[in-house]
Write a protein that holds these residues in place. Structure first.
Motif, mmCIF file in Angstrom:
data_model
loop_
_atom_site.group_PDB
_atom_site.id
_atom_site.type_symbol
_atom_site.label_atom_id
_atom_site.label_comp_id
_atom_site.label_asym_id
_atom_site.label_seq_id
_atom_site.Cartn_x
_atom_site.Cartn_y
_atom_site.Cartn_z
ATOM 1 N N THR A 107 0.840 -1.191 0.000
ATOM 2 C CA THR A 107 0.000 0.000 0.000
ATOM 3 C C THR A 107 0.882 1.251 0.000
ATOM 4 O O THR A 107 1.642 1.462 0.947
ATOM 5 C CB THR A 107 -0.908 0.004 1.246
ATOM 6 O OG1 THR A 107 -1.534 -1.278 1.338
ATOM 7 C CG2 THR A 107 -1.953 1.090 1.165
ATOM 8 N N PRO A 108 0.791 2.073 -1.052
ATOM 9 C CA PRO A 108 1.594 3.294 -1.069
ATOM 10 C C PRO A 108 1.249 4.194 0.126
ATOM 11 O O PRO A 108 0.104 4.177 0.603
ATOM 12 C CB PRO A 108 1.199 3.978 -2.385
ATOM 13 C CG PRO A 108 0.614 2.889 -3.234
ATOM 14 C CD PRO A 108 -0.023 1.920 -2.274
ATOM 15 N N ASN A 109 2.223 4.957 0.573
ATOM 16 C CA ASN A 109 2.039 5.778 1.774
ATOM 17 C C ASN A 109 0.828 6.700 1.679
ATOM 18 O O ASN A 109 0.113 6.905 2.669
ATOM 19 C CB ASN A 109 3.298 6.609 2.041
ATOM 20 C CG ASN A 109 4.480 5.723 2.407
ATOM 21 O OD1 ASN A 109 4.404 4.494 2.294
ATOM 22 N ND2 ASN A 109 5.568 6.328 2.840
ATOM 23 N N ASP A 110 0.591 7.245 0.495
ATOM 24 C CA ASP A 110 -0.518 8.207 0.385
ATOM 25 C C ASP A 110 -1.877 7.518 0.355
ATOM 26 O O ASP A 110 -2.907 8.174 0.408
ATOM 27 C CB ASP A 110 -0.324 9.131 -0.829
ATOM 28 C CG ASP A 110 -0.495 8.413 -2.147
ATOM 29 O OD1 ASP A 110 -0.322 7.170 -2.204
ATOM 30 O OD2 ASP A 110 -0.812 9.099 -3.153
ATOM 31 N N ARG A 111 -1.876 6.184 0.253
ATOM 32 C CA ARG A 111 -3.159 5.463 0.234
ATOM 33 C C ARG A 111 -3.437 4.743 1.545
ATOM 34 O O ARG A 111 -4.489 4.128 1.705
ATOM 35 C CB ARG A 111 -3.154 4.424 -0.887
ATOM 36 C CG ARG A 111 -3.021 5.063 -2.243
ATOM 37 C CD ARG A 111 -3.076 4.029 -3.330
ATOM 38 N NE ARG A 111 -2.915 4.686 -4.617
ATOM 39 C CZ ARG A 111 -3.267 4.159 -5.775
ATOM 40 N NH1 ARG A 111 -3.786 2.947 -5.808
ATOM 41 N NH2 ARG A 111 -3.090 4.816 -6.887
ATOM 42 N N PHE A 112 -2.492 4.758 2.446
ATOM 43 C CA PHE A 112 -2.638 4.022 3.704
ATOM 44 C C PHE A 112 -3.663 4.722 4.595
ATOM 45 O O PHE A 112 -3.606 5.938 4.790
ATOM 46 C CB PHE A 112 -1.284 3.929 4.412
ATOM 47 C CG PHE A 112 -1.140 2.696 5.260
ATOM 48 C CD1 PHE A 112 -0.537 1.551 4.755
ATOM 49 C CD2 PHE A 112 -1.608 2.677 6.563
ATOM 50 C CE1 PHE A 112 -0.411 0.404 5.528
ATOM 51 C CE2 PHE A 112 -1.487 1.541 7.342
ATOM 52 C CZ PHE A 112 -0.883 0.401 6.833
ATOM 53 N N PHE A 113 -4.606 3.955 5.124
ATOM 54 C CA PHE A 113 -5.689 4.533 5.931
ATOM 55 C C PHE A 113 -5.135 5.290 7.144
ATOM 56 O O PHE A 113 -3.992 5.078 7.551
ATOM 57 C CB PHE A 113 -6.686 3.448 6.377
ATOM 58 C CG PHE A 113 -6.246 2.597 7.543
ATOM 59 C CD1 PHE A 113 -5.403 1.517 7.365
ATOM 60 C CD2 PHE A 113 -6.697 2.872 8.836
ATOM 61 C CE1 PHE A 113 -5.008 0.718 8.449
ATOM 62 C CE2 PHE A 113 -6.314 2.089 9.923
ATOM 63 C CZ PHE A 113 -5.458 1.015 9.731
ATOM 64 N N VAL A 114 -5.956 6.150 7.693
ATOM 65 C CA VAL A 114 -5.575 6.943 8.860
ATOM 66 C C VAL A 114 -6.618 6.757 9.953
ATOM 67 O O VAL A 114 -7.806 6.927 9.716
ATOM 68 C CB VAL A 114 -5.503 8.454 8.515
ATOM 69 C CG1 VAL A 114 -5.176 9.265 9.761
ATOM 70 C CG2 VAL A 114 -4.480 8.704 7.416
ATOM 71 N N ARG A 115 -6.138 6.374 11.148
ATOM 72 C CA ARG A 115 -7.046 6.276 12.276
ATOM 73 C C ARG A 115 -6.409 7.020 13.442
ATOM 74 O O ARG A 115 -5.475 6.527 14.081
ATOM 75 C CB ARG A 115 -7.298 4.804 12.642
ATOM 76 C CG ARG A 115 -8.531 4.562 13.505
ATOM 77 C CD ARG A 115 -8.359 5.072 14.913
ATOM 78 N NE ARG A 115 -9.516 4.785 15.763
ATOM 79 C CZ ARG A 115 -10.301 5.709 16.309
ATOM 80 N NH1 ARG A 115 -10.087 6.994 16.067
ATOM 81 N NH2 ARG A 115 -11.280 5.362 17.101
ATOM 82 N N ASN A 116 -6.875 8.226 13.652
ATOM 83 C CA ASN A 116 -6.354 9.044 14.743
ATOM 84 C C ASN A 116 -7.398 9.174 15.842
ATOM 85 O O ASN A 116 -8.568 9.417 15.561
ATOM 86 C CB ASN A 116 -5.988 10.440 14.237
ATOM 87 C CG ASN A 116 -4.727 10.414 13.384
ATOM 88 O OD1 ASN A 116 -4.011 9.418 13.368
ATOM 89 N ND2 ASN A 116 -4.478 11.483 12.667
#
Ligand SMILES: Nc1nc2c(c(=O)[nH]1)N[C@H]1C(S)=C(S)[C@@H](COP(=O)(O)O)O[C@H]1N2
Ligand SMILES: [Mo]
Length: 439
Positions: A107-116
């Motif tokens: 998964t490219p870095n810009d497509r990796f999900f974000v859970r903050n």
């Protein structure tokens, strides 16, 4: 503007949601953020997410998602992120990856999900960032700079899958509170860093150690400086596994700011909530770690199955210690149309917290019969595996392609929703896509 006027906006939306932009309403964050206006912490989070200061933010209603994030066409991407990510919540920022954007091997870095859960730290200074190891079961307290971590320990790169425990929550009924993840709170990257166990051993682990916990440099959404956002952890055996990393690189580049820059834990095969971001402290505990979101109902499921909707007392909830076998079809995108007699190539990923995936099958008759897919081996334990197949359809019409992975223990994904649980974790039901075959 007067307070009364502001309240008016709320009431309009609350009483007649259809009068408001439908999508905006659908995407509203948790109900508890609907009342009241933006707090200082939330404002910081908002600017971070928009990539610019929000002028007039004091007038922005708390229940609303900025137009820049609310539509399916998001005009400005999240900082460092692909514009196709779907923003589920903006305070704190949470965004998932649609299946078709997970088609790359890694998964490219810009497509990796974000859970903050809180607000990422601002103005990170690499020269002053430190990691401290302490706790009842640490032989000493020791602090390392980033440079020391890089020099002292052997670097390793591993492909590790991270999946949020709440991935798939959206499907549960009665619904569970929290981010309504569909399928996209998962990704697999090549993480470079050092083994957590090398650092723990350098400090010294006492024989009574049972758990490690993390602390990160993100701040609480309330703006309270001393309030810990999240502090979870793993049993000492998991911490000591060869694949448990303290990482500073993701796919050969610094970890993106939203994914924990400059330092994070990465535990493959575990709910990703254990993989502490913006890592600054690790505690070696002589008891099960009890930081925020380790206790109560957080990241826990009923120890014994319960009927949907059951209220389960805290003491009957057990910590999630591993993610179930799962797969995702990443090509084609659902809704693909093809001509009769054309073969349809499908591709996807499968992952498990056990040794490995041993087979992936597909069905075009709603699970009545299954055919096997070609399956690639994993690069290492906890890396996802690629599968593919060429599918032929018997006649014109509507079909669904379902995929089902099986692990080395012979455990397969359920076709339908697995056990309901109060917080909506661990949904590993088969993924499916819609296909139309035309003349
Ligand atoms: N410090 C810190 N670490 C954290 C979190 C967080 O909010 N703060 N969220 C956790 C949760 S719940 C998940 S699912 C993963 C998400 O990692 P990602 O945003 O890089 O995809 O980070 C975990 N680590
Ligand atoms: Mo998570």
């Amino acid at each position: 503007m007067h307070k009364k006027d502001k309240k008016g906006i709320h009431e309009l939306y609350a009483e007649d949601p259809l009068a408001a932009d439908k999508q905006l309403w659908d995407r509203e964050p948790l109900p508890n953020t609907r009342r009241g206006f933006l707090k200082k912490g939330a404002l910081t989070a908002m600017s971070l997410v928009l990539g610019a200061k929000m002028v007039h933010a004091e007038h922005f209603p708390a229940g609303m998602i900025p137009a820049a994030l609310a539509g399916s066409d998001q005009p400005f991407a999240l900082p460092g992120k692909h514009p196709g990510l779907i923003v589920l919540n903006d305070r704190p920022i949470n965004a998932e990856t649609p299946p078709e954007l997970l088609d790359d091997k890694l998964t490219p870095n810009d497509r990796f999900f974000v859970r903050n859960n809180g607000i990422p730290p601002e103005n990170v200074d690499l020269s002053t960032w430190t990691l401290t190891i302490e706790g009842e079961s640490a032989a000493q307290t020791k602090t390392y700079t980033l440079a020391e971590l890089k020099q002292k320990f052997t670097p390793v790169t591993l492909q590790l899958t991270l999946e949020c425990g709440g991935n798939g929550r959206k499907e549960f009924n009665p619904p569970a509170k929290g981010n309504q993840w569909s399928t996209g709170a998962v990704g697999c990257a090549a993480w470079t860093g050092i083994r957590l166990r090398d650092v723990l051993e350098d400090v010294g682990v006492k024989s009574d150690a049972v758990y490690v916990g993390y602390y990160g440099k993100d701040t609480h959404i309330s703006g309270q400086a001393d309030k810990v956002v999240i502090s979870r952890g793993v049993p000492i055996d998991k911490a000591m596994e060869a694949e448990s990393l303290i990482a500073w690189e993701m796919n050969g580049k610094p970890i993106p700011m939203l994914n924990g820059y400059p330092l994070r834990l990465v535990f493959g095969g575990y709910p990703a909530s254990a993989s502490g971001k913006w890592l600054s402290k690790i505690v070696i505990r002589n008891q099960v770690h009890d930081g925020p979101k380790m206790t109560g109902q957080s990241y826990r499921v009923p120890c014994k199955p319960v009927a949907p909707g059951t209220k389960v007392p805290d003491e009957e909830m057990c910590i999630i210690e591993g993610m179930p076998v799962k797969s995702l079809i990443t090509f084609p995108k659902t809704g693909a149309t093809l001509r009769q007699r054309q073969a349809l190539p499908i591709r996807g990923k499968a992952w498990t917290s056990t040794e490995k995936i041993t087979r992936v099958d597909y069905s075009i008759d709603f699970g009545a019969t299954w055919q096997s897919c070609t399956l690639e081996p994993a690069a290492n334990r906890y890396a996802w595996q690629q599968f593919s197949a060429d599918i032929r359809f018997p006649e014109i019409g509507y079909y669904e392609v379902w995929a089902r992975a099986t692990d080395a223990n012979g455990i397969a994904q359920p076709m339908l929703l697995p056990g309901w649980n109060p917080r909506g974790y661990l949904n590993n039901a088969c993924h499916r896509i819609a296909i139309k075959v035309t003349a």
